[in-house]
Design a protein around this motif. Structure first.
Motif, mmCIF file in Angstrom:
data_model
loop_
_atom_site.group_PDB
_atom_site.id
_atom_site.type_symbol
_atom_site.label_atom_id
_atom_site.label_comp_id
_atom_site.label_asym_id
_atom_site.label_seq_id
_atom_site.Cartn_x
_atom_site.Cartn_y
_atom_site.Cartn_z
ATOM 1 N N LEU A 278 -12.984 -4.841 3.932
ATOM 2 C CA LEU A 278 -12.739 -4.133 2.679
ATOM 3 C C LEU A 278 -12.934 -5.040 1.466
ATOM 4 O O LEU A 278 -12.642 -4.642 0.344
ATOM 5 C CB LEU A 278 -11.317 -3.564 2.670
ATOM 6 C CG LEU A 278 -11.035 -2.511 3.727
ATOM 7 C CD1 LEU A 278 -9.568 -2.116 3.706
ATOM 8 C CD2 LEU A 278 -11.917 -1.303 3.535
ATOM 9 N N TRP B 269 -1.812 -5.282 -6.593
ATOM 10 C CA TRP B 269 -3.167 -5.749 -6.829
ATOM 11 C C TRP B 269 -3.329 -7.218 -6.456
ATOM 12 O O TRP B 269 -4.317 -7.612 -5.843
ATOM 13 C CB TRP B 269 -3.557 -5.519 -8.291
ATOM 14 C CG TRP B 269 -4.913 -6.039 -8.622
ATOM 15 C CD1 TRP B 269 -5.204 -7.162 -9.332
ATOM 16 C CD2 TRP B 269 -6.166 -5.480 -8.231
ATOM 17 N NE1 TRP B 269 -6.564 -7.324 -9.427
ATOM 18 C CE2 TRP B 269 -7.176 -6.291 -8.754
ATOM 19 C CE3 TRP B 269 -6.534 -4.356 -7.505
ATOM 20 C CZ2 TRP B 269 -8.525 -6.035 -8.562
ATOM 21 C CZ3 TRP B 269 -7.884 -4.092 -7.319
ATOM 22 C CH2 TRP B 269 -8.851 -4.927 -7.849
ATOM 23 N N PHE C 124 -5.980 -6.400 3.208
ATOM 24 C CA PHE C 124 -7.376 -6.496 3.633
ATOM 25 C C PHE C 124 -7.504 -7.389 4.869
ATOM 26 O O PHE C 124 -8.307 -7.113 5.757
ATOM 27 C CB PHE C 124 -8.245 -7.059 2.507
ATOM 28 C CG PHE C 124 -8.451 -6.113 1.353
ATOM 29 C CD1 PHE C 124 -7.887 -4.850 1.319
ATOM 30 C CD2 PHE C 124 -9.234 -6.502 0.283
ATOM 31 C CE1 PHE C 124 -8.093 -3.988 0.255
ATOM 32 C CE2 PHE C 124 -9.452 -5.647 -0.788
ATOM 33 C CZ PHE C 124 -8.882 -4.388 -0.806
ATOM 34 N N VAL D 107 -13.446 0.408 -1.093
ATOM 35 C CA VAL D 107 -13.773 -0.815 -1.824
ATOM 36 C C VAL D 107 -13.959 -0.509 -3.305
ATOM 37 O O VAL D 107 -13.439 -1.224 -4.177
ATOM 38 C CB VAL D 107 -15.038 -1.493 -1.232
ATOM 39 C CG1 VAL D 107 -15.515 -2.620 -2.124
ATOM 40 C CG2 VAL D 107 -14.765 -2.005 0.173
ATOM 41 N N TRP E 67 -4.595 0.298 -5.541
ATOM 42 C CA TRP E 67 -3.563 -0.725 -5.689
ATOM 43 C C TRP E 67 -3.302 -0.883 -7.196
ATOM 44 O O TRP E 67 -3.743 -1.840 -7.820
ATOM 45 C CB TRP E 67 -4.025 -2.037 -5.066
ATOM 46 C CG TRP E 67 -3.980 -2.018 -3.568
ATOM 47 C CD1 TRP E 67 -2.927 -2.362 -2.785
ATOM 48 C CD2 TRP E 67 -5.028 -1.624 -2.677
ATOM 49 N NE1 TRP E 67 -3.247 -2.202 -1.459
ATOM 50 C CE2 TRP E 67 -4.531 -1.746 -1.362
ATOM 51 C CE3 TRP E 67 -6.322 -1.157 -2.841
ATOM 52 C CZ2 TRP E 67 -5.275 -1.444 -0.237
ATOM 53 C CZ3 TRP E 67 -7.076 -0.850 -1.728
ATOM 54 C CH2 TRP E 67 -6.562 -0.990 -0.451
ATOM 55 N N THR F 140 -2.927 5.747 0.298
ATOM 56 C CA THR F 140 -3.886 4.702 0.652
ATOM 57 C C THR F 140 -3.799 4.383 2.132
ATOM 58 O O THR F 140 -4.831 4.149 2.782
ATOM 59 C CB THR F 140 -3.631 3.441 -0.187
ATOM 60 O OG1 THR F 140 -3.622 3.797 -1.571
ATOM 61 C CG2 THR F 140 -4.694 2.397 0.048
ATOM 62 N N THR G 267 0.842 -1.195 0.000
ATOM 63 C CA THR G 267 0.000 0.000 0.000
ATOM 64 C C THR G 267 0.871 1.237 0.000
ATOM 65 O O THR G 267 1.847 1.316 0.744
ATOM 66 C CB THR G 267 -0.903 -0.004 1.254
ATOM 67 O OG1 THR G 267 -1.593 -1.252 1.318
ATOM 68 C CG2 THR G 267 -1.897 1.106 1.214
ATOM 69 N N SER H 82 -10.581 0.439 -5.148
ATOM 70 C CA SER H 82 -9.439 -0.435 -4.871
ATOM 71 C C SER H 82 -8.550 -0.645 -6.103
ATOM 72 O O SER H 82 -7.341 -0.780 -5.966
ATOM 73 C CB SER H 82 -9.904 -1.775 -4.314
ATOM 74 O OG SER H 82 -10.699 -2.451 -5.239
ATOM 75 N N ARG I 210 -3.190 -7.511 -2.473
ATOM 76 C CA ARG I 210 -3.984 -6.593 -1.663
ATOM 77 C C ARG I 210 -4.790 -7.333 -0.601
ATOM 78 O O ARG I 210 -5.121 -6.785 0.434
ATOM 79 C CB ARG I 210 -4.904 -5.741 -2.532
ATOM 80 C CG ARG I 210 -6.095 -6.482 -3.055
ATOM 81 C CD ARG I 210 -6.875 -5.667 -4.058
ATOM 82 N NE ARG I 210 -8.094 -6.333 -4.448
ATOM 83 C CZ ARG I 210 -8.184 -7.387 -5.237
ATOM 84 N NH1 ARG I 210 -7.079 -7.909 -5.752
ATOM 85 N NH2 ARG I 210 -9.344 -7.937 -5.518
#
Length: 151
Positions: free
Chosen positions: A146, A128, A135, A115, A122, A15, A11, A118, A131
């Motif tokens: 999330l 990605w 979460f 959400v 990411w 973020t 992150t 996202s 992630r």
């Protein structure tokens, strides 16, 4: 910024700041929720005490006349005090419910925004794909979901 959020690997700083804001709003919502429930239970307790006191000390003794019952209830300081506390707690319960609803709405809106965005938050391919690890930290540490928009 809280340590678990600071230590998120996949992150970026912006973020992380959004996650920190959603954490703070969750704390505010939980606090408002606790206060609301405390006033509910307090109001119920004092309402029970008021009605019990009214029944045993006033209604039983003066049941022959409404005016005698009214006069006795108005002149009894304990009865008036219990009624006043119950009424004040009822008002506080409604005010705290409105505050709780407002804070829940703010928390849910920010959580849903994270959400929905996202894919933007990411951006990199490895971020990605990983992630879900971030979460999981948010879910386990702060009970913030999330994964889905719905509660």
């Amino acid at each position: 910024m809280d340590k678990p959020i600071r230590s998120l690997e996949y992150t970026d700083d912006a973020t992380k700041q959004m996650l920190e804001n959603v954490r703070k709003r969750k704390i505010k919502f939980d606090t408002a929720k606790r206060w609301h429930y405390l006033t509910i239970y307090s109001m119920l307790l004092f309402a029970f005490l008021f009605f019990s006191y009214f029944y045993f000390m006033i209604a039983k003794q003066y049941s022959y006349s409404f005016f005698a019952m009214f006069s006795a209830s108005v002149s009894d300081a304990v009865n008036i005090g219990l009624f006043a506390i119950t009424a004040i707690l009822y008002g506080a319960m409604n005010v705290l419910r409105q505050q709780k609803d407002k804070k829940e709405k703010e928390y849910q809106e920010l959580r849903c925004e994270i959400v929905n965005r996202s894919k933007d938050l990411w951006k990199k391919e490895d971020h990605w794909k990983n992630r879900h690890l971030d979460f999981e930290v948010m879910k386990k540490t702060y009970d913030i979901n999330l994964y889905h928009e719905k509660k």
